[in-house]
Design a protein around this motif. Structure first.
Motif, PDB file in Angstrom:
ATOM      1  N   LYS A   1       0.808  -1.223   0.000  1.00 40.49           N
ATOM      2  CA  LYS A   1       0.000   0.000   0.000  1.00 40.49           C
ATOM      3  C   LYS A   1       0.840   1.272   0.000  1.00 40.49           C
ATOM      4  CE  LYS A   1      -0.667  -0.216   5.036  1.00 40.49           C
ATOM      5  NZ  LYS A   1       0.156   0.931   5.375  1.00 40.49           N
ATOM      6  N   ASP A   2       2.141   1.154   0.349  1.00 37.19           N
ATOM      7  CA  ASP A   2       3.020   2.320   0.372  1.00 37.19           C
ATOM      8  C   ASP A   2       3.869   2.439  -0.888  1.00 37.19           C
ATOM      9  OD1 ASP A   2       2.232   3.201   2.982  1.00 37.19           O
ATOM     10  OD2 ASP A   2       3.370   1.528   3.807  1.00 37.19           O
ATOM     11  N   GLY A   3       3.578   1.600  -1.901  1.00 32.62           N
ATOM     12  CA  GLY A   3       4.264   1.723  -3.180  1.00 32.62           C
ATOM     13  C   GLY A   3       5.548   0.940  -3.297  1.00 32.62           C
ATOM     14  N   GLN A   4       5.850   0.083  -2.321  1.00 31.41           N
ATOM     15  CA  GLN A   4       7.068  -0.722  -2.400  1.00 31.41           C
ATOM     16  C   GLN A   4       6.810  -1.952  -3.261  1.00 31.41           C
ATOM     17  OE1 GLN A   4       8.563  -2.111   1.349  1.00 31.41           O
ATOM     18  NE2 GLN A   4      10.302  -3.160   0.468  1.00 31.41           N
ATOM     19  N   PHE A   5       7.702  -2.175  -4.237  1.00 32.09           N
ATOM     20  CA  PHE A   5       7.557  -3.330  -5.129  1.00 32.09           C
ATOM     21  C   PHE A   5       7.760  -4.617  -4.336  1.00 32.09           C
ATOM     22  CE2 PHE A   5       9.572  -6.587  -7.748  1.00 32.09           C
ATOM     23  CZ  PHE A   5       8.639  -6.713  -8.764  1.00 32.09           C
ATOM     24  N   LEU A   6       6.834  -5.585  -4.536  1.00 29.85           N
ATOM     25  CA  LEU A   6       6.916  -6.872  -3.849  1.00 29.85           C
ATOM     26  C   LEU A   6       7.349  -7.993  -4.790  1.00 29.85           C
ATOM     27  CD1 LEU A   6       3.661  -6.671  -1.692  1.00 29.85           C
ATOM     28  CD2 LEU A   6       5.994  -6.084  -1.021  1.00 29.85           C
ATOM     29  N   ARG A   7       6.709  -8.098  -5.935  1.00 25.84           N
ATOM     30  CA  ARG A   7       7.027  -9.189  -6.855  1.00 25.84           C
ATOM     31  C   ARG A   7       6.311  -8.965  -8.188  1.00 25.84           C
ATOM     32  NH1 ARG A   7       2.960 -10.999  -3.587  1.00 25.84           N
ATOM     33  NH2 ARG A   7       1.232 -12.154  -4.508  1.00 25.84           N
ATOM     34  N   TYR A   8       6.656  -9.809  -9.168  1.00 19.52           N
ATOM     35  CA  TYR A   8       5.944  -9.859 -10.433  1.00 19.52           C
ATOM     36  C   TYR A   8       5.028 -11.083 -10.456  1.00 19.52           C
ATOM     37  CZ  TYR A   8       9.347  -6.643 -12.597  1.00 19.52           C
ATOM     38  OH  TYR A   8      10.124  -5.574 -12.924  1.00 19.52           O
ATOM     39  N   ILE A   9       3.932 -10.983 -11.177  1.00 12.54           N
ATOM     40  CA  ILE A   9       3.140 -12.147 -11.565  1.00 12.54           C
ATOM     41  C   ILE A   9       3.287 -12.285 -13.068  1.00 12.54           C
ATOM     42  CG2 ILE A   9       0.840 -13.155 -11.691  1.00 12.54           C
ATOM     43  CD1 ILE A   9       0.098 -11.519  -9.219  1.00 12.54           C
ATOM     44  N   ASP A  10       3.810 -13.409 -13.505  1.00  8.15           N
ATOM     45  CA  ASP A  10       4.090 -13.628 -14.918  1.00  8.15           C
ATOM     46  C   ASP A  10       2.787 -13.897 -15.677  1.00  8.15           C
ATOM     47  OD1 ASP A  10       5.144 -14.205 -17.359  1.00  8.15           O
ATOM     48  OD2 ASP A  10       5.845 -16.207 -16.820  1.00  8.15           O
ATOM     49  N   ILE A  11       2.489 -13.055 -16.672  1.00 12.65           N
ATOM     50  CA  ILE A  11       1.322 -13.286 -17.533  1.00 12.65           C
ATOM     51  C   ILE A  11       1.753 -13.297 -18.995  1.00 12.65           C
ATOM     52  CG2 ILE A  11      -0.469 -12.442 -15.965  1.00 12.65           C
ATOM     53  CD1 ILE A  11      -0.262  -9.712 -17.325  1.00 12.65           C
ATOM     54  N   SER A  12       2.957 -13.819 -19.231  1.00 11.98           N
ATOM     55  CA  SER A  12       3.487 -13.869 -20.600  1.00 11.98           C
ATOM     56  C   SER A  12       2.675 -14.802 -21.489  1.00 11.98           C
ATOM     57  CB  SER A  12       4.958 -14.309 -20.582  1.00 11.98           C
ATOM     58  OG  SER A  12       5.091 -15.579 -19.968  1.00 11.98           O
TER      59      SER A  12
END
Length: 549
Positions: free
Chosen positions: A503-514
């Motif tokens: 919620k504070d804008g810190q990147f957590l991870r990617y979810i791959d939708i390739s």
């Protein structure tokens, strides 16, 4: 056994006194070298159990069965047992050889120890660094507080000067008024004195028989008839001006502590930053029938089993279940293409009509226009936890963008500028909006390559333009939504992944939708399942994805 040799050597074979025996009999409690192994076990009158010398003491006599040795480990109970115990009390449990198990565990312990010996000094280094940071923190916050105190003194000095000037001006005005009133008072006193003298003189003349004196009198009544004006003082007023907080200076908002990764793999090499890409399971696919020429742009959950969809190039909005069955179709009131859709709490459908400059609500099959704009056009809509509407809109000059909050048809709030008077949102007509559970308002701006987040009051919180460690293609955000964890999920159509932020804008991870084709719109159901729309000139499918296990 030679006593002298026994004292000089740490350990010798009890049979041949050879130094450094490699085996030990845990039953006889004797050291045995490799050459004497057969000789030792040839004594069949007693039990024997030879183990590696370094593991001596690991084999014991079973307390329940004195004729048996505990050379097995029950993997379930984690205790050494004999063969009889294994066949009775521990029947059906998994077993392993005690010696083999100990050797394996010692290797694990050695590996862990070697790794901890690498980690330990690094952790101590970070501990010292943290202590230094704490000291530096206290020092810098003292400096900050001192600077604020100094600024407070400066402000008080300025205010004192201003107040003294006000008082001086008040004194000057008072003196000027007093001078006027005193001057008139003196003039009136003079006239009264003169008039009283004349009255006395006239009383004497009234009965005088002195012709010369009576004839010499000249009347001044004409002069006395001109009475002086009454002076009424109009007092000045003081209008106190409320000092705004920003006029006293500004303090930057709280910034999260920047983290630096200090991890390493088992070889001790530094690991990469947390660029984690998770490829998740597709639960179901919905063919919206918009087809390859009708760009599916938005999707909104009615419930966990039904979703509304709309296209940039089709005037029909469609409701599907997760099995792909078409449940309802609604044509826009104007016959124009809907720009975006959203759901109210009661299940009514909201849609934005860009060309008609309206936001409309669908109740059953009836369509009602709730918002009509004039020099603005709606780009995206969402509903809030308080059942308000948030509308992203762009001005006809294509330069200004703002977010407006509505309660019904009434405008409650307009968000366009920061507290410094700068525009919060860029130009460009591809934008999506959502409200987070902490009431933050999140807007994705495709052309600007950024997500702008403000709080409920419209105050700027942060801008996200992709993780700073990423070496991927440019960040091009499309659909945006939030989940039950207050995580912000953003479709990145350039890199075919979904960015997950806290919620504070810190990147957590990617979810791959390739595995998806040109993803655009996105929404999350109550079970944190993703619905992702495949967009322009491709498949026109909505795919339901499980991303939280």
């Amino acid at each position: 056994m030679n006593l002298e040799n026994s004292l000089q050597d740490v350990a010798r074979c009890h049979h041949c006194e050879a130094p450094g025996p490699s085996l030990h009999c845990d039953i006889c409690n004797k050291h045995v070298c490799k050459d004497c192994e057969k000789e030792h076990v040839s004594d069949q009158l007693n039990m024997h159990k030879l183990v590696p010398f370094t593991l001596r003491g690991c084999i014991t006599i079973c307390k329940l069965h004195s004729s048996q040795i505990c050379d097995q480990l029950c993997e379930k109970c984690l205790i050494p047992i004999c063969v009889v115990c294994a066949s009775k009390k521990h029947q059906g449990h998994g077993f392993s050889d005690v010696v083999v198990k100990l050797e394996q565990k010692r290797k694990d312990f050695k590996r862990d120890l070697e790794e901890l010996e690498i980690i330990h000094p690094k952790l101590k280094e970070i501990a010292v660094y943290t202590i230094n940071q704490t000291a530096n923190l206290n020092k810098n916050y003292r400096k900050l507080t001192t600077a604020i105190d100094k600024h407070g003194e400066d402000l008080r000095s300025v205010i004192d000067v201003i107040i003294l000037k006000f008082k001086s001006d008040v004194f000057d005005m008072k003196q000027k008024h007093l001078d006027v009133l005193n001057k008139q008072g003196e003039e009136i006193k003079r006239r009264i004195s003169e008039m009283e003298q004349i009255i006395t003189h006239l009383n004497d003349l009234l009965y005088s028989k002195n012709v010369s004196v009576v004839s010499a009198y000249k009347s001044k009544n004409a002069e006395f008839r001109r009475l002086p004006p009454k002076l009424t003082v109009t007092f000045p007023s003081f209008a106190p001006q409320k000092i705004k907080r920003e006029q006293c200076g500004s303090l930057s908002t709280y910034r999260t502590i920047r983290t630096e990764d200090h991890g390493y793999d088992s070889s001790g090499a530094k690991s990469s930053l947390p660029d984690i890409i998770e490829k998740q399971q597709i639960i179901s696919e919905i063919n919206t029938e918009y087809g390859s020429n009708n760009g599916l742009c938005s999707v909104s959950c009615l419930n966990d089993q039904q979703v509304w969809t709309c296209s940039f190039y089709d005037k029909i909005m469609k409701l599907y279940d997760t099995h792909g069955e078409l449940l309802k179709s609604i044509e826009t009131k104007s016959g124009n293409y809907p720009r975006d859709i959203a759901m109210k709490k009661n299940g009514d459908l909201i849609y934005a009509d860009y060309d008609e400059r309206t936001v409309n609500i669908v109740k059953n099959t009836q369509i009602e226009t709730v918002i009509r704009l004039w020099i603005w056009r709606p780009l995206s809509v969402c509903t809030t936890s308080s059942n308000d509407l948030l509308v992203v809109m762009i001005c006809d000059d294509d330069e200004q963008t703002k977010v407006v909050r509505y309660s019904g048809s009434s405008e409650k709030q307009s968000i366009q500028y920061s507290d410094k008077g700068e525009l919060l949102y860029s130009s460009g007509d591809i934008k999506y909006i959502t409200e987070n559970s902490n009431l933050d308002i999140c807007v994705s701006e495709c052309e600007a390559g950024a997500v702008v987040v403000v709080n409920k009051a419209g105050e700027f919180r942060f801008t996200y333009s992709g993780p700073n460690f990423s070496s991927k293609e440019s960040f091009i955000p499309y659909g945006i939504t939030t989940d039950s964890r207050s995580q912000i999920l953003i479709v990145d159509s350039s890199n075919l992944n979904i960015h997950v932020l806290n919620k504070d804008g810190q990147f957590l991870r990617y979810i791959d939708i390739s595995h998806l084709n040109r993803p655009s719109g996105i929404c999350v159901d109550t079970k944190n399942n993703l619905f992702v729309a495949e967009t322009v000139h491709v498949t026109g499918k909505v795919k339901k994805i499980q991303y939280i296990m």
